[in-house]
Design a protein around this motif. Structure first.
Motif, PDB file in Angstrom:
ATOM      1  N   PHE A 152      50.479  48.681   4.940  1.00 34.46           N
ATOM      2  CA  PHE A 152      49.689  47.481   4.634  1.00 34.46           C
ATOM      3  C   PHE A 152      48.197  47.786   4.773  1.00 34.46           C
ATOM      4  N   TYR A 153      47.816  48.392   5.905  1.00 30.57           N
ATOM      5  CA  TYR A 153      46.410  48.742   6.097  1.00 30.57           C
ATOM      6  C   TYR A 153      45.932  49.662   4.972  1.00 30.57           C
ATOM      7  N   GLU A 179      38.475  51.343   8.383  1.00 33.76           N
ATOM      8  CA  GLU A 179      38.218  50.768   9.708  1.00 33.76           C
ATOM      9  C   GLU A 179      39.498  50.656  10.534  1.00 33.76           C
ATOM     10  N   LEU A 180      40.596  50.313   9.878  1.00 37.49           N
ATOM     11  CA  LEU A 180      41.870  50.177  10.584  1.00 37.49           C
ATOM     12  C   LEU A 180      42.500  51.537  10.889  1.00 37.49           C
ATOM     13  N   LEU A 181      42.548  52.411   9.888  1.00 34.73           N
ATOM     14  CA  LEU A 181      43.258  53.680  10.053  1.00 34.73           C
ATOM     15  C   LEU A 181      42.572  54.624  11.029  1.00 34.73           C
ATOM     16  N   VAL A 226      42.896  47.012  16.754  1.00 36.76           N
ATOM     17  CA  VAL A 226      43.429  46.703  15.423  1.00 36.76           C
ATOM     18  C   VAL A 226      43.629  45.202  15.273  1.00 36.76           C
ATOM     19  N   HIS A 227      44.136  44.559  16.323  1.00 38.66           N
ATOM     20  CA  HIS A 227      44.311  43.100  16.296  1.00 38.66           C
ATOM     21  C   HIS A 227      42.973  42.409  16.073  1.00 38.66           C
ATOM     22  N   ASP A 228      41.927  42.877  16.760  1.00 44.50           N
ATOM     23  CA  ASP A 228      40.609  42.251  16.629  1.00 44.50           C
ATOM     24  C   ASP A 228      40.033  42.442  15.228  1.00 44.50           C
ATOM     25  N   ILE A 229      40.249  43.618  14.639  1.00 44.54           N
ATOM     26  CA  ILE A 229      39.768  43.863  13.272  1.00 44.54           C
ATOM     27  C   ILE A 229      40.461  42.918  12.297  1.00 44.54           C
TER      28      ILE A 229
END
Length: 325
Positions: free
Chosen positions: A226-227, A279-281, A167-170
């Motif tokens: 937020f995501y 992509e995040l979820l 998630v950090h990288d995304i």
């Protein structure tokens, strides 16, 4: 079952909430947060019953049948208790205790699509009419600039709360792709004859500020919300872009103005920013139903913020023209 503001079926106090009633005052306290209300004798029985039922789960229908005169007051009090985080849902009507992030994404995407399909977006509707003006379109670009400029700082805040490396990288890649996009908007406004220094020293409309602040708070405090809201502001809108281009040409705004705006939109499309929420979820396999409710509330609130912003863009431009005349 009737729901309150579409969020609760049967609200209940969170564990740790304390309520003190004395001398026509009621104080609500939850750890370090507290507030109090004043009430008259005629409301005492209704209020004490309301509080008592919130300790085990409040059924709105039966309560409103018993105390119909208290309904509006009860609704406002529920809003306040919800805003301060004093209540949660006691009876979520879903078979499973948890859902996956991908399932949550499908739900909120469907909800947002349904919500937007049932309303006329103010700015989009105006762009196809003869009432659109140069001032309205320029004001839209100015507010768009303010939001885009705030984007990198908001994303950077969310990175600090990323709970897993992927998630950090995304978010890091997303942040890098969002840098300097505000310069495209400044270029567009310069193409319309607007001095850059004037834009840099300007302040956003209250509605723009509300949207920015909402996303900032979520980035700092509610990462999943937020995501879940990112796609609302990142999806490309091809039809809107085409209407904007046509409206610009109709009111005498050249490609020097609208091309940088469209370029920014195309960058979002090329980078697939509209898929950022999915992509995040998809990296979350277990999301509680309480979190799901919180996410839906914030998605709904930001849909309303976006509509309020479009209305404000139009109203502000119209008022400025009236003042000049």
């Amino acid at each position: 079952m009737e729901k309150h503001n579409s969020y609760f079926d049967k609200p209940i106090f969170r564990i740790g909430v304390e309520v003190t009633i004395e001398n026509e005052y009621a104080e609500f306290k939850y750890f370090d947060t507290s507030f109090d209300i004043e009430f008259s004798d005629e409301y005492e029985l209704a209020l004490t019953t309301f509080i008592s039922k919130l300790k085990t789960g409040l059924n709105f229908i039966s309560f409103n049948d018993e105390f119909p005169f208290f309904k509006d007051f009860a609704n406002e009090l529920i809003k306040t208790l919800d805003r301060y985080g004093f209540i949660t849902e006691s009876s979520i009507i879903i078979n499973e205790d948890y859902i996956t992030g991908l399932s949550l994404w499908k739900e909120i995407d469907s909800y947002a699509s349904s919500y937007l399909s049932n309303i006329d977006l103010p700015l989009g509707k105006l762009l196809i009419s003869e009432n659109v003006t140069k001032e309205i379109i320029i004001n839209y670009a100015i507010q768009y600039y303010h939001f885009v400029k705030a984007g990198p700082k908001i994303i950077a805040a969310a990175m600090a709360l990323a709970d897993r490396p992927v998630v950090h990288d995304i978010l890091q890649s997303f942040l890098m792709s969002e840098l300097n996009h505000d310069k495209l908007l400044l270029k567009a406004l310069k193409g319309a004859g607007i001095d850059s220094n004037k834009i840099l020293s300007s302040v956003p409309l209250p509605e723009t500020f509300a949207l920015i602040t909402s996303m900032q708070v979520l980035a700092h405090q509610e990462p999943l919300s937020f995501y879940s809201c990112l796609f609302l502001v990142e999806e490309e809108r091809p039809l809107f872009n085409e209407l904007l281009k046509t409206a610009c040409e109709r009111v005498g705004l050249s490609s020097a103005f609208y091309k940088p705006i469209l370029d920014h939109s195309h960058i979002n499309e090329d980078e697939d920013h509209g898929a950022i929420t999915e992509e995040l979820l998809r990296n979350y396999s277990k999301i509680s139903q309480e979190t799901r409710i919180v996410v839906f509330k914030h998605v709904h609130n930001n849909l309303e913020n976006l509509i309020a912003l479009e209305k404000a863009v139009i109203e502000e431009a119209v008022n400025c023209v009236k003042e000049v005349n």
